[in-house]
Design an enzyme around this catalytic site. Structure first.
Site, PDB file in Angstrom:
ATOM      1  N   ASP A  20      39.412  35.655  41.824  1.00  0.00           N
ATOM      2  CA  ASP A  20      38.720  35.172  40.626  1.00  0.00           C
ATOM      3  C   ASP A  20      37.203  35.168  40.858  1.00  0.00           C
ATOM      4  OD1 ASP A  20      38.483  34.222  38.076  1.00  0.00           O
ATOM      5  OD2 ASP A  20      39.085  32.172  38.540  1.00  0.00           O
ATOM      6  N   HIS A  37      33.829  43.626  38.125  1.00  0.00           N
ATOM      7  CA  HIS A  37      35.162  44.126  38.499  1.00  0.00           C
ATOM      8  C   HIS A  37      35.021  45.290  39.490  1.00  0.00           C
ATOM      9  CE1 HIS A  37      37.029  41.451  35.729  1.00  0.00           C
ATOM     10  NE2 HIS A  37      36.556  42.034  34.656  1.00  0.00           N
ATOM     11  N   SER A  65      47.002  39.512  35.128  1.00  0.00           N
ATOM     12  CA  SER A  65      48.106  38.611  34.785  1.00  0.00           C
ATOM     13  C   SER A  65      48.644  38.954  33.400  1.00  0.00           C
ATOM     14  CB  SER A  65      47.630  37.159  34.806  1.00  0.00           C
ATOM     15  OG  SER A  65      46.906  36.867  33.635  1.00  0.00           O
ATOM     16  N   ASN A  68      46.157  38.143  30.863  1.00  0.00           N
ATOM     17  CA  ASN A  68      44.858  38.835  30.804  1.00  0.00           C
ATOM     18  C   ASN A  68      44.728  39.773  29.592  1.00  0.00           C
ATOM     19  OD1 ASN A  68      44.397  39.034  34.418  1.00  0.00           O
ATOM     20  ND2 ASN A  68      43.442  37.645  32.953  1.00  0.00           N
TER      21      ASN A  68
HETATM   22  C1  FPP Z   1      39.229  37.811  37.703  1.00  0.00           C
HETATM   23  O1  FPP Z   1      37.841  37.614  37.596  1.00  0.00           O
HETATM   24  C2  FPP Z   1      39.511  39.211  38.037  1.00  0.00           C
HETATM   25  C3  FPP Z   1      40.340  40.051  37.331  1.00  0.00           C
HETATM   26  C4  FPP Z   1      41.084  39.635  36.130  1.00  0.00           C
HETATM   27  C5  FPP Z   1      40.510  41.455  37.729  1.00  0.00           C
HETATM   28  C6  FPP Z   1      40.656  41.649  39.207  1.00  0.00           C
HETATM   29  C7  FPP Z   1      40.746  43.079  39.503  1.00  0.00           C
HETATM   30  C8  FPP Z   1      40.112  43.698  40.532  1.00  0.00           C
HETATM   31  C9  FPP Z   1      39.284  42.993  41.517  1.00  0.00           C
HETATM   32  C10 FPP Z   1      40.343  45.154  40.724  1.00  0.00           C
HETATM   33  C11 FPP Z   1      41.504  45.322  41.674  1.00  0.00           C
HETATM   34  C12 FPP Z   1      42.042  46.674  41.595  1.00  0.00           C
HETATM   35  C13 FPP Z   1      43.190  47.074  42.228  1.00  0.00           C
HETATM   36  C14 FPP Z   1      43.771  48.410  41.934  1.00  0.00           C
HETATM   37  C15 FPP Z   1      43.877  46.199  43.192  1.00  0.00           C
HETATM   38  P1  FPP Z   1      37.264  37.092  36.200  1.00  0.00           P
HETATM   39  O2  FPP Z   1      36.946  38.271  35.341  1.00  0.00           O
HETATM   40  O3  FPP Z   1      38.235  36.118  35.611  1.00  0.00           O
HETATM   41  O4  FPP Z   1      35.966  36.370  36.638  1.00  0.00           O
HETATM   42  P2  FPP Z   1      35.305  35.088  35.940  1.00  0.00           P
HETATM   43  O5  FPP Z   1      36.271  33.945  36.096  1.00  0.00           O
HETATM   44  O6  FPP Z   1      34.058  34.888  36.742  1.00  0.00           O
HETATM   45  O7  FPP Z   1      35.042  35.461  34.512  1.00  0.00           O
END
Ligand code: FPP
Length: 250
Positions: A20, A37, A65, A68
């Protein structure tokens, strides 16, 4: 999956991570969220390598998730593109490093090209045995338990199984990850202290670790800090502390 280990080691066999903080990492740098990301993928690469070098057997990452999909459609679109691109770019190197990739979650909702990359990654790496990398994508703990219940309900309906005979072990056997060691250590980055519908059943006895570090900044040093915290804990699985100490000496 539901049997409790008699002895535990100072190193976890299985680490499960909620990655996160990508959006906030970008926001604090006045960058668009998709760059957060993209930076998150670099952290994935770092942590996969670090876990492999430390002899971790299974690493499970929560990439997307089932909730999401509620994000703005533009962001969901970037994430799908990023997953496709990441799989195309990274699978050969992961394969070269002996990593077996597996996806858990309902993949039927993904675009066809992503489903194709997922299937390719799984087939290409299926004989590897250095480390299991499990990507939870369109995954939710409620979905996982529901699909296990549906399977058992079908067996009851066919007369093969009596409802009274259903055990926790049978439910566990129908869940994702049933053939892998249960998660020993759960890590969530980004400051929130929630499980967010991740591996609800499988985390029953897992040690929980929360850090304020945003996922794109999570590095080997941060991983080692989590491992140190894990090593300092006494895992009792319902026993007393004295019993655990006796087991260690046995
Ligand atoms: C949460 O941060 C992150 C995600 C929903 C996406 C995570 C995906 C990756 C790191 C890419 C991974 C790729 C592979 C193929 C494994 P957020 O957007 O909720 O952050 P925030 O809480 O600061 O808004």
């Amino acid at each position: 999956m539901t049997t409790m280990p008699e002895k535990t080691s100072v190193m976890p066999r299985h680490i499960a991570i909620i990655m996160d903080g990508n959006g906030r990492w970008a926001h604090t740098r006045l960058l668009p969220r998709y760059l957060g990301h993209r930076e998150g993928v670099k952290a994935v690469r770092r942590i996969v390598e670090a876990c492999r070098n430390r002899g971790i057997e299974v690493l499970t990452l929560f990439a997307f998730s089932s909730e999401n999909w509620r994000r703005p459609s533009e962001e969901v679109g970037w994430l799908m593109e990023l997953f496709i691109r990441t799989l195309k770019n990274e699978v050969e190197e992961l394969h070269g490093n002996g990593v077996r990739i597996r996806f858990i979650g309902d993949r039927s909702a993904f675009p066809a090209d992503l489903r194709e990359q997922i299937a390719r990654a799984e087939v290409r790496t299926r004989s590897n045995d250095m480390m299991d990398l499990v990507i939870a994508a369109n995954y939710g703990g409620h979905w996982d338990i529901s699909q296990a219940c549906r399977t058992l309900a079908r067996r009851v309906a066919s007369g093969e199984l009596a409802a009274e005979d259903i055990t926790a072990g049978m439910i566990g056997a129908e869940l994702s990850l049933t053939d892998l060691p249960e998660p020993d250590l759960f890590i969530r980055t980004g400051g929130e202290q929630r499980i967010s519908n991740f591996l609800l059943w499988q985390l029953a006895y897992t040690e929980l670790y929360f850090t304020d570090i945003l996922w794109p900044s999570f590095d080997e040093k941060a991983l080692d800090e989590a491992l140190r915290s894990y090593a300092s804990r006494q895992r009792r699985f319902g026993r007393t502390g004295d019993q655990v100490e006796q087991l260690k000496g046995a």
